[in-house]
Design an enzyme around this catalytic site. Structure first.
Site, PDB file in Angstrom:
ATOM      1  N   SER A  79     -10.700  -1.792   3.723  1.00 29.23           N
ATOM      2  CA  SER A  79      -9.850  -2.042   4.891  1.00 29.23           C
ATOM      3  C   SER A  79      -9.457  -0.711   5.506  1.00 29.23           C
ATOM      4  O   SER A  79      -8.836   0.106   4.841  1.00 29.23           O
ATOM      5  CB  SER A  79      -8.587  -2.796   4.490  1.00 29.23           C
ATOM      6  OG  SER A  79      -8.907  -4.074   4.020  1.00 29.23           O
ATOM      7  N   ARG A  90       0.840  -1.218   0.000  1.00 26.64           N
ATOM      8  CA  ARG A  90       0.000   0.000   0.000  1.00 26.64           C
ATOM      9  C   ARG A  90       0.870   1.261   0.000  1.00 26.64           C
ATOM     10  O   ARG A  90       0.521   2.268   0.609  1.00 26.64           O
ATOM     11  CB  ARG A  90      -0.962   0.027   1.195  1.00 26.64           C
ATOM     12  CG  ARG A  90      -1.908  -1.134   1.288  1.00 26.64           C
ATOM     13  CD  ARG A  90      -2.941  -1.155   0.172  1.00 26.64           C
ATOM     14  NE  ARG A  90      -3.893  -2.235   0.362  1.00 26.64           N
ATOM     15  CZ  ARG A  90      -3.673  -3.490  -0.025  1.00 26.64           C
ATOM     16  NH1 ARG A  90      -2.551  -3.809  -0.666  1.00 26.64           N
ATOM     17  NH2 ARG A  90      -4.571  -4.425   0.176  1.00 26.64           N
ATOM     18  N   GLU A 146      -4.880   2.291   7.097  1.00 28.28           N
ATOM     19  CA  GLU A 146      -4.597   2.238   5.653  1.00 28.28           C
ATOM     20  C   GLU A 146      -5.237   3.443   4.971  1.00 28.28           C
ATOM     21  O   GLU A 146      -4.723   3.965   3.983  1.00 28.28           O
ATOM     22  CB  GLU A 146      -5.160   0.943   5.055  1.00 28.28           C
ATOM     23  CG  GLU A 146      -4.832   0.840   3.576  1.00 28.28           C
ATOM     24  CD  GLU A 146      -5.617  -0.218   2.832  1.00 28.28           C
ATOM     25  OE1 GLU A 146      -5.525  -1.396   3.186  1.00 28.28           O
ATOM     26  OE2 GLU A 146      -6.304   0.155   1.869  1.00 28.28           O
TER      27      GLU A 146
HETATM   28  N1  EPU Z   1     -10.390 -13.072   9.258  1.00 23.87           N
HETATM   29  C1  EPU Z   1     -10.914 -13.202  10.529  1.00 23.87           C
HETATM   30  N2  EPU Z   1     -11.926 -12.360  10.897  1.00 23.87           N
HETATM   31  C2  EPU Z   1     -12.438 -11.420  10.066  1.00 23.87           C
HETATM   32  C3  EPU Z   1     -11.915 -11.289   8.769  1.00 23.87           C
HETATM   33  C4  EPU Z   1     -10.883 -12.133   8.394  1.00 23.87           C
HETATM   34  O1  EPU Z   1     -10.483 -14.048  11.309  1.00 23.87           O
HETATM   35  O2  EPU Z   1     -13.328 -10.673  10.494  1.00 23.87           O
HETATM   36  C5  EPU Z   1      -9.283 -13.937   8.861  1.00 23.87           C
HETATM   37  C6  EPU Z   1      -9.578 -14.651   7.536  1.00 23.87           C
HETATM   38  O3  EPU Z   1     -10.187 -15.883   7.743  1.00 23.87           O
HETATM   39  C7  EPU Z   1      -8.216 -14.777   6.901  1.00 23.87           C
HETATM   40  C8  EPU Z   1      -7.442 -13.574   7.437  1.00 23.87           C
HETATM   41  O4  EPU Z   1      -8.158 -13.105   8.571  1.00 23.87           O
HETATM   42  O5  EPU Z   1      -7.571 -15.939   7.325  1.00 23.87           O
HETATM   43  C9  EPU Z   1      -7.291 -12.469   6.403  1.00 23.87           C
HETATM   44  O6  EPU Z   1      -8.567 -12.022   5.948  1.00 23.87           O
HETATM   45  P1  EPU Z   1      -8.838 -11.699   4.396  1.00 23.87           P
HETATM   46  O7  EPU Z   1      -8.422 -12.840   3.550  1.00 23.87           O
HETATM   47  O8  EPU Z   1     -10.246 -11.233   4.293  1.00 23.87           O
HETATM   48  O9  EPU Z   1      -7.827 -10.528   4.045  1.00 23.87           O
HETATM   49  P2  EPU Z   1      -7.350  -9.202   4.824  1.00 23.87           P
HETATM   50  O10 EPU Z   1      -5.916  -9.362   5.133  1.00 23.87           O
HETATM   51  O11 EPU Z   1      -8.257  -8.864   5.935  1.00 23.87           O
HETATM   52  C10 EPU Z   1      -6.582  -8.036   2.633  1.00 23.87           C
HETATM   53  C11 EPU Z   1      -6.646  -6.639   2.052  1.00 23.87           C
HETATM   54  C12 EPU Z   1      -7.965  -6.406   1.340  1.00 23.87           C
HETATM   55  C13 EPU Z   1      -8.130  -7.474   0.260  1.00 23.87           C
HETATM   56  C14 EPU Z   1      -8.101  -8.842   0.952  1.00 23.87           C
HETATM   57  C15 EPU Z   1      -8.241  -9.999  -0.007  1.00 23.87           C
HETATM   58  C16 EPU Z   1      -5.282  -5.231   3.494  1.00 23.87           C
HETATM   59  C17 EPU Z   1      -5.254  -4.185   4.535  1.00 23.87           C
HETATM   60  N3  EPU Z   1      -6.479  -5.663   3.110  1.00 23.87           N
HETATM   61  O12 EPU Z   1      -7.545  -8.106   3.683  1.00 23.87           O
HETATM   62  O13 EPU Z   1      -7.895  -5.151   0.702  1.00 23.87           O
HETATM   63  O14 EPU Z   1      -9.315  -7.313  -0.464  1.00 23.87           O
HETATM   64  O15 EPU Z   1      -6.837  -8.996   1.643  1.00 23.87           O
HETATM   65  O16 EPU Z   1      -7.048 -10.211  -0.689  1.00 23.87           O
HETATM   66  O17 EPU Z   1      -4.219  -5.637   3.019  1.00 23.87           O
HETATM   67  C18 EPU Z   1      -8.302  -2.839   1.048  1.00 23.87           C
HETATM   68  O18 EPU Z   1      -7.088  -2.675   0.987  1.00 23.87           O
HETATM   69  O19 EPU Z   1      -9.115  -1.867   1.248  1.00 23.87           O
HETATM   70  C19 EPU Z   1      -8.836  -4.164   0.956  1.00 23.87           C
HETATM   71  C20 EPU Z   1     -10.123  -4.440   1.083  1.00 23.87           C
END
Ligand code: EPU
Length: 344
Positions: free
Chosen positions: A242, A162, A339
């Site tokens: 996010s 980012r 972010e």
């Molecule tokens: N998880 C939880 N609880 C929750 C949500 C997620 O335990 O409420 C667990 C999931 O099961 C998973 C892990 O946390 O094992 C990560 O969750 P997720 O795959 O949804 O990805 P994230 O790291 O929360 C990132 C990006 C998103 C992007 C997703 C999918 C960042 C800050 N966010 O989210 O990007 O869409 O991966 O690749 O890096 C954004 O930047 O605005 C954004 C939405």
């Protein structure tokens, strides 16, 4: 015709979070010439400027902005073989759609990420194992210091998680971005949610004859759209995606955390540091998922997403965010950063 500069424009409706006050001045620019005109206005008035794209990753403070907000509406998408070039004001998903129609691989995993092409480069957007920088060939900017156009090759953009040179140096204003895509099939479906989606589909459809086949580009785009739609809020619910970044910690720190939280979700990176899933921390350690304080809240399916359920103020959102960060810090000693970009 002279560029129209408006006064006292309410910013909340120009952002997906839908909070915050007014900007003193506001202009929409559709060309580099108009951008230059807007910048000259801010220089003559001695006021700062802020470049707004789709407004999907910003939160406007309740006090608003004492300067000129320039909405980048430089449009256009053109394709030459495997290179797609788009204006910074173009809607990001339109570019993904265009590339998919031409069967050009590389950005399909970034389907439905909200915002504009300019925002995609500045923020180096990422989702489902892919980042914008993986395919960015070059970025054209307007350099405010020299008041002229300048080009950066992908490797000169200092892309990180980012992060980019354009995020650090506000005087580089992105005007066009070129993406080098691939006519050859390049399937990336290893990310947890995507893998699960295709495994489920194979099971449900019992398509044994096709089990070994890799999905087509259109199928991947459709899968990403389905995954995002199921997990992320649907506008007009106020959100900026996010709200926080996933924190990066040392391998040693991760080992210590794992003793207390054996289930912790983390990704070990090439340089041995470990990126922790902040959503998991907020959800499982903080217990924040789905909580609501008036009209400010945490999304019920994704603990990294803060939501304005109607008439929350920016202050209510910020207070909630602070409380969440403090809670995680107290329990795990991990610092989590925003972010989103704050307009103040
Ligand atoms: N998880 C939880 N609880 C929750 C949500 C997620 O335990 O409420 C667990 C999931 O099961 C998973 C892990 O946390 O094992 C990560 O969750 P997720 O795959 O949804 O990805 P994230 O790291 O929360 C990132 C990006 C998103 C992007 C997703 C999918 C960042 C800050 N966010 O989210 O990007 O869409 O991966 O690749 O890096 C954004 O930047 O605005 C954004 C939405």
């Amino acid at each position: 015709m002279a560029l129209e500069i408006l006064r006292n424009i309410h910013l909340a409706p120009l952002t997906t979070m839908r909070v915050g006050g007014d900007t003193q001045y506001f202009a929409r620019v559709q060309s580099i010439e108009e951008l230059k005109e807007a910048l000259l206005f801010s220089q003559n008035q001695g006021i700062p400027f802020f470049i707004l794209g789709g407004g999907s990753n910003v939160v406007v403070s309740d006090a608003g902005y004492a300067g000129l907000v320039i909405k980048n509406e430089i449009k256009g998408i053109s394709c030459a073989d495997d290179v797609v070039t788009a204006g910074a004001g173009e809607v990001w998903d339109e570019v993904v759609r265009e590339a998919s129609l031409r069967n050009l691989w590389g950005i399909e995993n970034l389907s439905l990420v909200p915002g504009t092409v300019g925002g995609a480069a500045v923020q180096n957007i990422g989702a489902y194992g892919v980042e914008a920088c993986d395919t960015i060939l070059s970025v054209e900017v307007f350099d405010v210091d020299t008041m002229s156009v300048k080009n950066f090759l992908g490797e000169e953009c200092l892309f990180g998680y980012r992060e980019s040179i354009f995020k650090k140096n506000k005087n580089f204003i992105v005007t066009h971005v070129s993406f080098l895509l691939s006519q050859e099939k390049k399937v990336r479906i290893d990310y947890e949610d995507v893998k699960n989606f295709f495994e489920e589909r194979a099971k449900n459809k019992m398509r044994e004859d096709r089990l070994d086949d890799e999905p087509s580009l259109q199928e991947i785009r459709e899968a990403i759209v389905a995954i995002r739609t199921a997990k992320m809020p649907v506008y007009p619910m106020g959100t900026a995606g996010s709200f926080f970044k996933n924190p990066v910690v040392s391998a040693e720190r991760y080992e210590i955390l794992k003793k207390t939280y054996p289930e912790i979700k983390a990704y070990i990176q090439a340089d041995t540091t470990v990126k922790l899933a902040a959503a998991w921390l907020f959800d499982k350690v903080g217990g924040w998922r789905g909580i609501r304080r008036g009209d400010a809240g945490v999304h019920e399916k994704q603990a990294l997403i803060l939501v304005n359920y109607g008439s929350a103020s920016a202050q209510e959102i910020f207070l909630l965010a602070e409380e969440m960060k403090r809670g995680i810090k107290a329990k795990t000693n991990v610092d989590i950063e925003e972010e989103v970009v704050v307009i103040k």
